[in-house]
Design a protein around this motif. Structure first.
Motif, PDB file in Angstrom:
ATOM      1  N   THR A  20       5.164 -18.432  23.060  1.00 30.07           N
ATOM      2  CA  THR A  20       4.634 -17.094  23.367  1.00 30.07           C
ATOM      3  C   THR A  20       5.322 -16.058  22.480  1.00 30.07           C
ATOM      4  N   ASN A  21       6.650 -16.168  22.380  1.00 34.42           N
ATOM      5  CA  ASN A  21       7.385 -15.220  21.529  1.00 34.42           C
ATOM      6  C   ASN A  21       6.970 -15.358  20.066  1.00 34.42           C
ATOM      7  N   ALA A  22       6.735 -16.587  19.627  1.00 38.46           N
ATOM      8  CA  ALA A  22       6.337 -16.795  18.226  1.00 38.46           C
ATOM      9  C   ALA A  22       4.977 -16.143  17.966  1.00 38.46           C
ATOM     10  N   ARG A  23       4.067 -16.281  18.928  1.00 41.72           N
ATOM     11  CA  ARG A  23       2.746 -15.646  18.743  1.00 41.72           C
ATOM     12  C   ARG A  23       2.884 -14.121  18.753  1.00 41.72           C
ATOM     13  N   MET A  24       3.720 -13.602  19.661  1.00 42.82           N
ATOM     14  CA  MET A  24       3.912 -12.137  19.711  1.00 42.82           C
ATOM     15  C   MET A  24       4.535 -11.642  18.404  1.00 42.82           C
ATOM     16  N   ALA A  25       5.460 -12.436  17.871  1.00 44.40           N
ATOM     17  CA  ALA A  25       6.114 -12.039  16.614  1.00 44.40           C
ATOM     18  C   ALA A  25       5.089 -12.053  15.476  1.00 44.40           C
ATOM     19  N   ARG A  26       4.239 -13.074  15.490  1.00 46.79           N
ATOM     20  CA  ARG A  26       3.207 -13.159  14.429  1.00 46.79           C
ATOM     21  C   ARG A  26       2.262 -11.960  14.530  1.00 46.79           C
ATOM     22  N   ASP A  27       1.886 -11.608  15.760  1.00 44.94           N
ATOM     23  CA  ASP A  27       0.996 -10.447  15.948  1.00 44.94           C
ATOM     24  C   ASP A  27       1.685  -9.173  15.456  1.00 44.94           C
ATOM     25  N   TRP A  28       2.954  -9.019  15.848  1.00 47.70           N
ATOM     26  CA  TRP A  28       3.721  -7.829  15.422  1.00 47.70           C
ATOM     27  C   TRP A  28       3.785  -7.771  13.898  1.00 47.70           C
ATOM     28  N   PHE A  29       4.012  -8.915  13.295  1.00 45.22           N
ATOM     29  CA  PHE A  29       4.146  -8.981  11.841  1.00 45.22           C
ATOM     30  C   PHE A  29       2.814  -8.613  11.160  1.00 45.22           C
ATOM     31  N   LEU A  30       1.735  -9.225  11.626  1.00 41.53           N
ATOM     32  CA  LEU A  30       0.435  -8.965  10.983  1.00 41.53           C
ATOM     33  C   LEU A  30      -0.008  -7.517  11.207  1.00 41.53           C
ATOM     34  N   ALA A  31       0.278  -6.998  12.406  1.00 40.10           N
ATOM     35  CA  ALA A  31      -0.081  -5.595  12.677  1.00 40.10           C
ATOM     36  C   ALA A  31       0.721  -4.670  11.760  1.00 40.10           C
ATOM     37  N   GLY A  32       1.990  -5.021  11.549  1.00 42.71           N
ATOM     38  CA  GLY A  32       2.844  -4.208  10.671  1.00 42.71           C
ATOM     39  C   GLY A  32       2.321  -4.203   9.243  1.00 42.71           C
ATOM     40  N   LEU A  33       1.879  -5.363   8.778  1.00 41.25           N
ATOM     41  CA  LEU A  33       1.327  -5.424   7.420  1.00 41.25           C
ATOM     42  C   LEU A  33       0.064  -4.572   7.333  1.00 41.25           C
ATOM     43  N   ALA A  34      -0.787  -4.713   8.366  1.00 42.79           N
ATOM     44  CA  ALA A  34      -2.043  -3.955   8.362  1.00 42.79           C
ATOM     45  C   ALA A  34      -1.750  -2.455   8.330  1.00 42.79           C
ATOM     46  N   ASP A  35      -0.783  -2.014   9.147  1.00 37.65           N
ATOM     47  CA  ASP A  35      -0.415  -0.590   9.178  1.00 37.65           C
ATOM     48  C   ASP A  35       0.048  -0.113   7.804  1.00 37.65           C
ATOM     49  N   ALA A  36       0.752  -1.009   7.101  1.00 34.85           N
ATOM     50  CA  ALA A  36       1.291  -0.612   5.786  1.00 34.85           C
ATOM     51  C   ALA A  36       0.267  -0.836   4.674  1.00 34.85           C
ATOM     52  N   GLY A  37      -0.899  -1.344   5.063  1.00 33.27           N
ATOM     53  CA  GLY A  37      -1.939  -1.586   4.060  1.00 33.27           C
ATOM     54  C   GLY A  37      -1.627  -2.757   3.149  1.00 33.27           C
TER      55      GLY A  37
END
Ligand SMILES: O=P(O)(O)OC[C@H]1O[C@](O)(CO)[C@@H](O)[C@@H]1O
Length: 550
Positions: free
Chosen positions: A216-233
């Motif tokens: 669960t934590n790994a999936r949350m981390a992956r989501d956080w990571f991908l969202a962060g990339l998207a935010d930064a374009g």
């Protein structure tokens, strides 16, 4: 299945019971009568200087404990473990954490495979990975170097790495490492909220790669990571491979999760989770302290393995400490054991030991499935001194329960800082020495009266003494010494398990809660029939939750 020896029926057990009957602990008297007591009961294992003399033992007790080791076949069982026999019977597995620290070039063939060669092949992969991350050759998706590594794991995939990372902070010259373990989403939130995803590398550590919390934590981390990339374009193509690595025995599941197999480091089912910090599970530590220091850490374990494998019981530190623990648990009804490091860097050591000792020896049946013959696994707990002195030592000094305690300290501090003319490390160690002295020798009513204390306060100020302690000292808190300390407690735990006839290497007691948690999820999320199926107490708690959830 062959039925097992009843330890309480052995001659040595009877002898210990007889000795206990007439036993009058008298550390003051014993030291006065025998000027060599401290010398005779101080042993060496690797760099560890271990003073057992403030324990409740005399030659007769020591002799009977050594006989007990022989009667339960401790040597044969130790050798069976070291040779890779399937001593973890309920899982039909070898128990070979000792192979993880055998030097390169050694060989141990188990089930047709040279496990030492495999260990070193994996270590080389981990070391190569760590060197790249540390040197900056490894870059993230935007070409930036990695500044933070986040280890995601729980139990043995967390407690070992976090304890060792904290213990070896002065050696940590690589990227900062953080640890996410709890499924409480607060943990992942707090550990990532100030991080830059483009400079963060996650290591998902899970032996099984199925553990609910970690996945669960790994999936949350992956989501956080991908969202962060998207935010930064930043485009996400190929990004996971640059920011996620894994450690597991289930490399197929690692790949299924989307982690590049090239960044996945394996280990083997003969390594128990709580015995795994010296496997690839220590990858985050290797990134922090570097391969050379990690190799010293492994060498420290190996020194104690060699000592445990070869020293006669009378000089064998882990065996004697394990046997002493049996003496206290079974003959003094001690139900807990304190571990008190006078080394702030060891502040997670007790937490680590809790899993090692209690998941190993918290068993009510013997290895053959029959009920145990006597009490088993005591509760291990502790905090660094001197903090503990101002919190719970009162109970150890004057409470009604016997609490054996291990005091641990090093001679040379990491930071030799002074307060004026006072070397603060010396002040610190003075507390260690004072506490073990007070616990052993106490303070009599006569001595209290000599201080001019009013008669009605005398009894409250008496210290009974005869509270057993083991003092463990080492030159400094080096990687090797940390490895030595861990191996010491691994073999103490093993020794106790052998005496009690239990399998110290399975952990079925953690399964039921995991199964029930999965069953309860629908009841919490609103499935009325799942809620109705719950017992009244659980139903009430779930209803409270549903009524109050904002
Ligand atoms: O490394 P894994 O497979 O995620 O398991 C984590 C921990 O969970 C346990 O199996 C207990 O549930 C421990 O023994 C183990 O260290």
């Amino acid at each position: 299945m062959r039925s097992m020896t009843n330890v309480t029926a052995t001659d040595a057990w009877h002898k210990l019971a007889d000795l206990k009957d007439g036993f009058r602990p008298d550390l003051r008297g014993w030291f006065a009568a025998d000027p060599d007591r401290a010398k005779d009961l101080t042993l060496t294992a690797g760099d560890l200087h271990v003073d057992l003399s403030k324990n409740l033992l005399n030659e007769a007790v020591l002799g009977a404990l050594v006989e007990l080791a022989d009667e339960v076949g401790l040597a044969a069982k130790r050798d069976a473990m070291l040779a890779g026999e399937h001593i973890n019977t309920t899982e039909d597995r070898a128990v070979l954490h000792t192979a993880l620290r055998r030097p390169k070039g050694d060989s141990l063939v188990v089930d047709g495979v040279d496990v030492v060669a495999d260990v070193h092949a994996t270590l080389e992969q981990v070391y190569a990975f760590a060197r790249k991350v540390r040197s900056g050759e490894w870059t993230g998706v935007t070409g930036e170097t990695i500044t933070t590594v986040v280890n995601i794991g729980i139990g043995g995939s967390d407690l070992g790495p976090v304890m060792v990372y904290e213990a070896l902070k002065p050696y940590a010259d690589g990227p900062e490492v953080r640890f996410v373990s709890n499924i409480d989403p607060t943990d992942v939130h707090e550990k990532t909220r100030d991080l830059d995803p483009t400079r963060t590398l996650f290591i998902v550590a899970s032996k099984t790669f199925t553990t609910l919390e970690t996945m669960t934590n790994a999936r949350m981390a992956r989501d956080w990571f991908l969202a962060g990339l998207a935010d930064a374009g930043v485009a996400a193509d190929g990004a996971i491979a640059k920011h996620f690595a894994a450690v597991s025995t289930a490399l197929d599941l690692v790949e299924e999760f989307g982690i590049d197999p090239a960044n996945a480091f394996g280990f083997w089912n003969w390594v128990g989770g709580r015995y795994s910090v010296d496997s690839a599970v220590g990858t985050a530590v290797v990134v922090a302290i570097g391969p050379e220091n990690f190799a010293d850490f492994l060498d420290g374990f190996h020194q104690i393995d060699e000592h445990f494998a070869s020293a006669p019981w009378r000089e064998n530190v882990p065996a004697l400490m394990g046997l002493l623990n049996v003496w206290y648990v079974n003959f003094f009804k001690a139900s807990t054991h304190a571990v008190l490091p006078y080394a702030q860097y060891l502040h997670r050591f007790a937490a680590y030991l809790q899993q090692l000792t209690m998941e190993s020896n918290g068993k009510g049946v013997k290895a053959d499935g029959s009920p145990v013959d006597t009490e088993t696994g005591e509760v291990f707990w502790g905090e660094p001194g001197t903090n503990g002195q101002h919190a719970f030592y009162q109970l150890i000094h004057q409470g009604t329960q016997l609490i054996p305690a291990d005091f641990i300290a090093v001679a040379t501090p990491a930071h030799p800082i002074k307060d004026g003319d006072v070397d603060v490390h010396e002040l610190f160690l003075a507390n260690f020495f004072a506490q073990t002295k007070a616990l052993a020798f106490g303070k009599t009513a006569a001595e209290v009266r000599e201080d001019g204390v009013a008669e009605d306060l005398v009894s409250a100020k008496v210290f009974p003494g005869n509270r057993p302690t083991t003092s463990i000292m080492a030159p400094a808190l080096t990687p090797s010494v940390v490895g030595q300390l861990i191996a010491l407690y691994e073999h103490i735990t093993f020794t106790q398990g052998v005496v009690w006839g239990i399998n110290s290497f399975d952990q079925w007691g953690v399964e039921l809660g995991k199964v029930l948690a999965k069953q309860i999820v629908p009841a919490i999320t609103g499935d009325a029939s799942a809620l109705a199926d719950q017992d009244p107490s659980t139903r009430g708690l779930i209803e409270y939750y549903r009524a109050h959830r904002a």
